[in-house]
Design a protein around this motif. Structure first.
Motif, PDB file in Angstrom:
ATOM      1  N   PRO A  63       0.813  -1.230   0.000  1.00  0.00           N
ATOM      2  CA  PRO A  63       0.000   0.000   0.000  1.00  0.00           C
ATOM      3  C   PRO A  63       0.839   1.271   0.000  1.00  0.00           C
ATOM      4  O   PRO A  63       0.565   2.203  -0.764  1.00  0.00           O
ATOM      5  N   ALA A  64       1.859   1.320   0.848  1.00  0.00           N
ATOM      6  CA  ALA A  64       2.706   2.513   0.927  1.00  0.00           C
ATOM      7  C   ALA A  64       3.467   2.721  -0.378  1.00  0.00           C
ATOM      8  O   ALA A  64       3.592   3.854  -0.863  1.00  0.00           O
ATOM      9  N   ALA A  65       3.963   1.633  -0.965  1.00  0.00           N
ATOM     10  CA  ALA A  65       4.726   1.752  -2.204  1.00  0.00           C
ATOM     11  C   ALA A  65       3.863   2.290  -3.335  1.00  0.00           C
ATOM     12  O   ALA A  65       4.298   3.144  -4.120  1.00  0.00           O
ATOM     13  N   ILE A  66       2.631   1.816  -3.425  1.00  0.00           N
ATOM     14  CA  ILE A  66       1.741   2.287  -4.490  1.00  0.00           C
ATOM     15  C   ILE A  66       1.391   3.757  -4.278  1.00  0.00           C
ATOM     16  O   ILE A  66       1.413   4.556  -5.225  1.00  0.00           O
ATOM     17  N   GLY A  67       1.065   4.127  -3.047  1.00  0.00           N
ATOM     18  CA  GLY A  67       0.757   5.524  -2.768  1.00  0.00           C
ATOM     19  C   GLY A  67       1.914   6.442  -3.088  1.00  0.00           C
ATOM     20  O   GLY A  67       1.735   7.514  -3.685  1.00  0.00           O
ATOM     21  N   LEU A  68       3.119   6.021  -2.731  1.00  0.00           N
ATOM     22  CA  LEU A  68       4.299   6.838  -3.012  1.00  0.00           C
ATOM     23  C   LEU A  68       4.591   6.895  -4.507  1.00  0.00           C
ATOM     24  O   LEU A  68       4.974   7.948  -5.043  1.00  0.00           O
ATOM     25  N   TYR A  69       4.413   5.777  -5.191  1.00  0.00           N
ATOM     26  CA  TYR A  69       4.657   5.769  -6.640  1.00  0.00           C
ATOM     27  C   TYR A  69       3.702   6.726  -7.354  1.00  0.00           C
ATOM     28  O   TYR A  69       4.134   7.515  -8.210  1.00  0.00           O
ATOM     29  N   ILE A  70       2.424   6.678  -7.015  1.00  0.00           N
ATOM     30  CA  ILE A  70       1.452   7.545  -7.678  1.00  0.00           C
ATOM     31  C   ILE A  70       1.744   9.017  -7.363  1.00  0.00           C
ATOM     32  O   ILE A  70       1.645   9.890  -8.240  1.00  0.00           O
ATOM     33  N   THR A  71       2.119   9.305  -6.116  1.00  0.00           N
ATOM     34  CA  THR A  71       2.486  10.679  -5.773  1.00  0.00           C
ATOM     35  C   THR A  71       3.654  11.157  -6.626  1.00  0.00           C
ATOM     36  O   THR A  71       3.642  12.269  -7.169  1.00  0.00           O
ATOM     37  N   ALA A  72       4.663  10.308  -6.773  1.00  0.00           N
ATOM     38  CA  ALA A  72       5.822  10.670  -7.596  1.00  0.00           C
ATOM     39  C   ALA A  72       5.440  10.794  -9.065  1.00  0.00           C
ATOM     40  O   ALA A  72       5.880  11.717  -9.765  1.00  0.00           O
ATOM     41  N   ALA A  73       4.613   9.879  -9.548  1.00  0.00           N
ATOM     42  CA  ALA A  73       4.254   9.864 -10.966  1.00  0.00           C
ATOM     43  C   ALA A  73       3.409  11.067 -11.362  1.00  0.00           C
ATOM     44  O   ALA A  73       3.413  11.466 -12.527  1.00  0.00           O
ATOM     45  N   TYR A  74       2.680  11.649 -10.409  1.00  0.00           N
ATOM     46  CA  TYR A  74       1.998  12.912 -10.685  1.00  0.00           C
ATOM     47  C   TYR A  74       2.982  13.942 -11.221  1.00  0.00           C
ATOM     48  O   TYR A  74       2.631  14.782 -12.055  1.00  0.00           O
ATOM     49  N   TRP A  75       4.224  13.869 -10.719  1.00  0.00           N
ATOM     50  CA  TRP A  75       5.207  14.907 -11.025  1.00  0.00           C
ATOM     51  C   TRP A  75       6.184  14.518 -12.115  1.00  0.00           C
ATOM     52  O   TRP A  75       6.705  15.391 -12.809  1.00  0.00           O
ATOM     53  N   PHE A  76       6.483  13.233 -12.305  1.00  0.00           N
ATOM     54  CA  PHE A  76       7.490  12.910 -13.318  1.00  0.00           C
ATOM     55  C   PHE A  76       6.884  12.524 -14.660  1.00  0.00           C
ATOM     56  O   PHE A  76       7.625  12.297 -15.631  1.00  0.00           O
ATOM     57  N   THR A  77       5.539  12.461 -14.747  1.00  0.00           N
ATOM     58  CA  THR A  77       4.907  12.213 -16.042  1.00  0.00           C
ATOM     59  C   THR A  77       4.185  13.477 -16.514  1.00  0.00           C
ATOM     60  O   THR A  77       3.596  14.197 -15.708  1.00  0.00           O
ATOM     61  N   ALA A  78       4.204  13.702 -17.814  1.00  0.00           N
ATOM     62  CA  ALA A  78       3.543  14.887 -18.374  1.00  0.00           C
ATOM     63  C   ALA A  78       2.037  14.823 -18.228  1.00  0.00           C
ATOM     64  O   ALA A  78       1.360  15.855 -18.222  1.00  0.00           O
ATOM     65  N   SER A  79       1.502  13.616 -18.090  1.00  0.00           N
ATOM     66  CA  SER A  79       0.047  13.423 -18.007  1.00  0.00           C
ATOM     67  C   SER A  79      -0.483  13.466 -16.582  1.00  0.00           C
ATOM     68  O   SER A  79      -1.688  13.385 -16.370  1.00  0.00           O
TER      69      SER A  79
END
Length: 225
Positions: free
Chosen positions: A149-165
């Protein structure tokens, strides 16, 4: 089975209420600063995901995402009939979550987004975001299932910022967000591009990570998003 389907629907509804609601709140409080609005949106989404996965994972696996469900079905961990019910519940729940966010912020319930997210870079971003999400799920189930759960939450938080979409990485989320003309919305004309990126990213991830983890055990664990 009914409890599992309801859990997927309610969990996805809460996810969309968090995504859209925090987007509206961030936009209202940021004074036009989109970076601040996105920061609030991403933190709320990541934190909410961690909680939702912990709550609903023991019941349904907490997929909240059609491509995640299909990935588990491919690995024969979810029956095809169950996968169909899960995906239907996720899509219905996602729309209900958007309407819930609108109601909480006194916005019109029925909307269409005018926020165009077009171009090859956006579709490619969704492919990468979804590839990484599937990899996170299957990688964590193999090594540290209790930390999924923590890994997925952290990944999505990071992906908000490192992906253009800003990492939708979820067909149900994408469709539902087209029904919100808010900070987190996506124009209906952009939906097909995002879906194509998400599906291709998920297929690539299933093939790649199945090969990568072929010689190592992958214990039963939690899913998400």
């Amino acid at each position: 089975m009914i409890r599992h389907i309801v859990a997927e629907g309610i969990g996805t509804a809460f996810l969309l209420a968090i995504v859209v609601g925090s987007g509206i709140m961030g936009e209202r409080l940021s004074g036009g600063n989109e970076a601040i609005a996105l920061l609030g949106n991403s933190i709320a989404t990541g934190a909410g995901l961690i909680v939702l996965i912990h709550v609903f994972s023991p019941i349904s696996g907490a997929h909240f995402n059609p491509v995640v469900t299909l990935a588990f079905a491919f690995h024969r961990e979810v029956a095809p009939r169950t996968a169909g019910f899960y995906i239907a519940a996720q899509c219905i729940g996602a729309v209900l979550g958007v309407w819930t966010a609108h109601a909480m912020f006194a916005e019109p319930l029925i909307q269409l987004s005018y926020k165009v997210r077009a171009g090859p870079a956006q579709g490619f971003s969704e492919m990468i975001a979804t590839f990484g999400l599937i990899g996170t799920i299957f990688g964590m189930r193999r090594s540290r299932p209790e930390q999924t759960p923590a890994a997925i939450g952290l990944y999505i938080t990071a992906a908000y910022w490192f992906t253009a979409s800003t990492s939708f990485a979820n067909p149900a989320v994408t469709i539902a967000r087209s029904l919100s003309n808010s900070f987190s919305g996506i124009a209906p004309t952009s939906v097909s591009l995002f879906l194509a990126g998400q599906i291709s990213g998920a297929v690539a991830a299933v093939i790649f990570f199945r090969w990568l983890f072929a010689d190592s055990g992958c214990p039963e664990g939690q899913a998400s998003l």
